[in-house]
Design a protein around this motif. Structure first.
Motif, PDB file in Angstrom:
ATOM      1  N   ALA A 100     -47.810  -8.608 -30.202  1.00  0.00           N
ATOM      2  CA  ALA A 100     -46.470  -8.030 -30.101  1.00  0.00           C
ATOM      3  C   ALA A 100     -46.442  -6.521 -30.296  1.00  0.00           C
ATOM      4  N   ILE A 101     -47.228  -6.008 -31.230  1.00  0.00           N
ATOM      5  CA  ILE A 101     -47.233  -4.564 -31.505  1.00  0.00           C
ATOM      6  C   ILE A 101     -48.631  -3.980 -31.309  1.00  0.00           C
ATOM      7  N   ALA A 102     -49.600  -4.478 -32.075  1.00  0.00           N
ATOM      8  CA  ALA A 102     -50.953  -3.922 -31.996  1.00  0.00           C
ATOM      9  C   ALA A 102     -51.554  -4.100 -30.607  1.00  0.00           C
ATOM     10  N   VAL A 118     -35.596   2.427 -26.048  1.00  0.00           N
ATOM     11  CA  VAL A 118     -35.708   1.320 -26.994  1.00  0.00           C
ATOM     12  C   VAL A 118     -36.143   1.898 -28.331  1.00  0.00           C
ATOM     13  N   SER A 119     -35.389   1.648 -29.368  1.00  0.00           N
ATOM     14  CA  SER A 119     -35.761   2.167 -30.683  1.00  0.00           C
ATOM     15  C   SER A 119     -36.910   1.343 -31.256  1.00  0.00           C
ATOM     16  N   ARG A 120     -37.642   1.953 -32.162  1.00  0.00           N
ATOM     17  CA  ARG A 120     -38.771   1.250 -32.774  1.00  0.00           C
ATOM     18  C   ARG A 120     -38.296   0.075 -33.626  1.00  0.00           C
ATOM     19  N   GLY A 121     -37.192   0.276 -34.332  1.00  0.00           N
ATOM     20  CA  GLY A 121     -36.652  -0.828 -35.122  1.00  0.00           C
ATOM     21  C   GLY A 121     -36.220  -1.984 -34.234  1.00  0.00           C
ATOM     22  N   GLN A 122     -35.592  -1.681 -33.113  1.00  0.00           N
ATOM     23  CA  GLN A 122     -35.183  -2.725 -32.172  1.00  0.00           C
ATOM     24  C   GLN A 122     -36.389  -3.481 -31.644  1.00  0.00           C
ATOM     25  N   LEU A 123     -37.448  -2.760 -31.342  1.00  0.00           N
ATOM     26  CA  LEU A 123     -38.645  -3.416 -30.816  1.00  0.00           C
ATOM     27  C   LEU A 123     -39.216  -4.403 -31.833  1.00  0.00           C
ATOM     28  N   VAL A 124     -39.348  -3.973 -33.073  1.00  0.00           N
ATOM     29  CA  VAL A 124     -39.896  -4.862 -34.101  1.00  0.00           C
ATOM     30  C   VAL A 124     -39.005  -6.070 -34.300  1.00  0.00           C
ATOM     31  N   LEU A 179     -46.973 -10.935 -41.292  1.00  0.00           N
ATOM     32  CA  LEU A 179     -48.030 -10.053 -41.774  1.00  0.00           C
ATOM     33  C   LEU A 179     -48.806  -9.475 -40.594  1.00  0.00           C
ATOM     34  N   GLY A 180     -48.987 -10.260 -39.551  1.00  0.00           N
ATOM     35  CA  GLY A 180     -49.621  -9.747 -38.346  1.00  0.00           C
ATOM     36  C   GLY A 180     -48.812  -8.630 -37.715  1.00  0.00           C
ATOM     37  N   LEU A 181     -47.504  -8.787 -37.688  1.00  0.00           N
ATOM     38  CA  LEU A 181     -46.626  -7.738 -37.167  1.00  0.00           C
ATOM     39  C   LEU A 181     -46.705  -6.482 -38.033  1.00  0.00           C
ATOM     40  N   ALA A 182     -46.623  -6.661 -39.345  1.00  0.00           N
ATOM     41  CA  ALA A 182     -46.654  -5.514 -40.251  1.00  0.00           C
ATOM     42  C   ALA A 182     -47.980  -4.765 -40.159  1.00  0.00           C
ATOM     43  N   SER A 183     -49.076  -5.509 -40.079  1.00  0.00           N
ATOM     44  CA  SER A 183     -50.391  -4.869 -39.975  1.00  0.00           C
ATOM     45  C   SER A 183     -50.536  -4.130 -38.650  1.00  0.00           C
ATOM     46  N   PHE A 254     -42.331  -8.554 -45.123  1.00  0.00           N
ATOM     47  CA  PHE A 254     -43.276  -8.075 -44.120  1.00  0.00           C
ATOM     48  C   PHE A 254     -42.557  -7.497 -42.896  1.00  0.00           C
ATOM     49  N   VAL A 255     -41.430  -8.072 -42.530  1.00  0.00           N
ATOM     50  CA  VAL A 255     -40.665  -7.542 -41.395  1.00  0.00           C
ATOM     51  C   VAL A 255     -40.132  -6.148 -41.724  1.00  0.00           C
ATOM     52  N   VAL A 256     -39.619  -5.978 -42.932  1.00  0.00           N
ATOM     53  CA  VAL A 256     -39.136  -4.662 -43.357  1.00  0.00           C
ATOM     54  C   VAL A 256     -40.273  -3.643 -43.312  1.00  0.00           C
ATOM     55  N   ILE A 257     -41.441  -4.038 -43.808  1.00  0.00           N
ATOM     56  CA  ILE A 257     -42.601  -3.140 -43.774  1.00  0.00           C
ATOM     57  C   ILE A 257     -42.944  -2.773 -42.337  1.00  0.00           C
ATOM     58  N   ALA A 258     -42.883  -3.741 -41.436  1.00  0.00           N
ATOM     59  CA  ALA A 258     -43.199  -3.474 -40.030  1.00  0.00           C
ATOM     60  C   ALA A 258     -42.237  -2.459 -39.432  1.00  0.00           C
ATOM     61  N   VAL A 259     -40.947  -2.612 -39.719  1.00  0.00           N
ATOM     62  CA  VAL A 259     -39.938  -1.688 -39.184  1.00  0.00           C
ATOM     63  C   VAL A 259     -40.183  -0.273 -39.705  1.00  0.00           C
ATOM     64  N   VAL A 260     -40.352  -0.150 -41.009  1.00  0.00           N
ATOM     65  CA  VAL A 260     -40.552   1.169 -41.619  1.00  0.00           C
ATOM     66  C   VAL A 260     -41.850   1.798 -41.135  1.00  0.00           C
ATOM     67  N   ALA A 261     -42.915   1.005 -41.069  1.00  0.00           N
ATOM     68  CA  ALA A 261     -44.222   1.540 -40.685  1.00  0.00           C
ATOM     69  C   ALA A 261     -44.207   2.052 -39.249  1.00  0.00           C
ATOM     70  N   LEU A 262     -43.601   1.297 -38.336  1.00  0.00           N
ATOM     71  CA  LEU A 262     -43.606   1.724 -36.938  1.00  0.00           C
ATOM     72  C   LEU A 262     -42.742   2.964 -36.731  1.00  0.00           C
TER      73      LEU A 262
END
Length: 269
Positions: A100-102, A118-124, A179-183, A254-262
């Motif tokens: 999905a991301i990596a 498309v915003s990064r938060g929307q994508l995640v 966790l896969g998304l966040a990583s 983990f979803v929150v981490i993914a949004v912030v990280a991206l």
């Protein structure tokens, strides 16, 4: 607002992944059809299964969750939800989340998607929702098939308990997926995301197996997502709300981490 503009990434993900979703669906149905109808010939206090279990080391029986395998609930949880079904949903969750991301970042399509307003938060969030829907579908299919086979396989399962174990089963898949998304959002490397998504499942299983060996080690199961899901045998006792809270709460984190990280990382680099 046109219908095409509503959750476009979510809709696209579902449309593009229907083949893999169908494949995992058929795999889960096949696994249940393989195992559950065998229970009448194997279950019971004086059955062949009980005689076999009595010859195994007690530590191995505990590690595999075979202590109550001669009951319908114990058999279904040990053979499918705690073993083959667990492996299947973790692999599906890992595959979908790391792509999905990596995966998109490595093949260069992530930048192209973000360039289309498309915003990064929307994508995640939309891609997370697509994964949640697909995993929920697999959990729902497993519940329906178990309930359909319940009378003929003489499992004696309560419908509410089947829903409880399905919720735990979905929660385990979501922990690996998120966790896969966040990583992927943190590092942009599919190999790292895959290691994290699969690794938390393997470590959780190992902690639960070691923790089941003795009362002195039981505390290890408190740190295992697998233990949160199955420690209290939801197919026999019903929903374990604290365990479900930990599974879904960790997934949300983990979803929150993914949004912030991206949002903070330089994709172009």
């Amino acid at each position: 607002m046109s219908s095409a503009s509503i959750l476009p990434l979510f809709r696209r993900e579902l449309a593009q992944s229907w083949r893999s979703t169908l494949g995992w669906t058929l795999g889960i149905v096949a696994a249940l059809l393989l195992y559950l109808p065998l229970f009448p010939a194997l279950g019971g206090a004086d059955s062949q299964m009980q005689q076999l279990i009595s010859t195994l080391p007690p530590q191995l029986v505990s590690a595999l969750g075979y202590g109550a395998i001669t009951t319908g609930a114990g058999y279904t949880e040990a053979t499918f939800y705690g073993l083959l079904g667990f492996v299947m949903i973790v692999i599906a969750a890992t595959s979908w989340s790391t792509a999905a991301i990596a995966g998109d970042e490595e093949n260069g399509t992530l930048e192209l998607t973000l360039a289309h307003r498309v915003s990064r938060g929307q994508l995640v969030l939309e891609r997370t929702l697509a994964i949640v829907v697909r995993l929920a579908w697999l959990a729902a299919v497993s519940a329906v098939v178990v309930l359909l086979l319940n009378p003929s396989a003489q499992l004696g399962l309560d419908a509410a308990h089947v829903l409880a174990v399905s919720a735990a089963y979905l929660g385990l898949g979501l922990v690996s997926a998120t966790l896969g998304l966040a990583s992927g959002a943190l590092f942009g490397r599919r190999v790292v995301a895959t290691a994290a998504a699969a690794g938390i499942a393997v470590v959780g299983y190992a902690l639960n197996a070691v923790g089941s060996q003795s009362a002195d080690l039981d505390w290890l199961r408190d740190y295992s997502p697998y233990g949160w899901a199955y420690h209290h045998v939801p197919l026999a006792t019903g929903a374990d709300w604290p365990g479900l809270g930990l599974l879904y709460g960790l997934s949300a984190l983990f979803v929150v981490i993914a949004v912030v990280a991206l949002q903070r990382r330089d994709i172009a680099s």
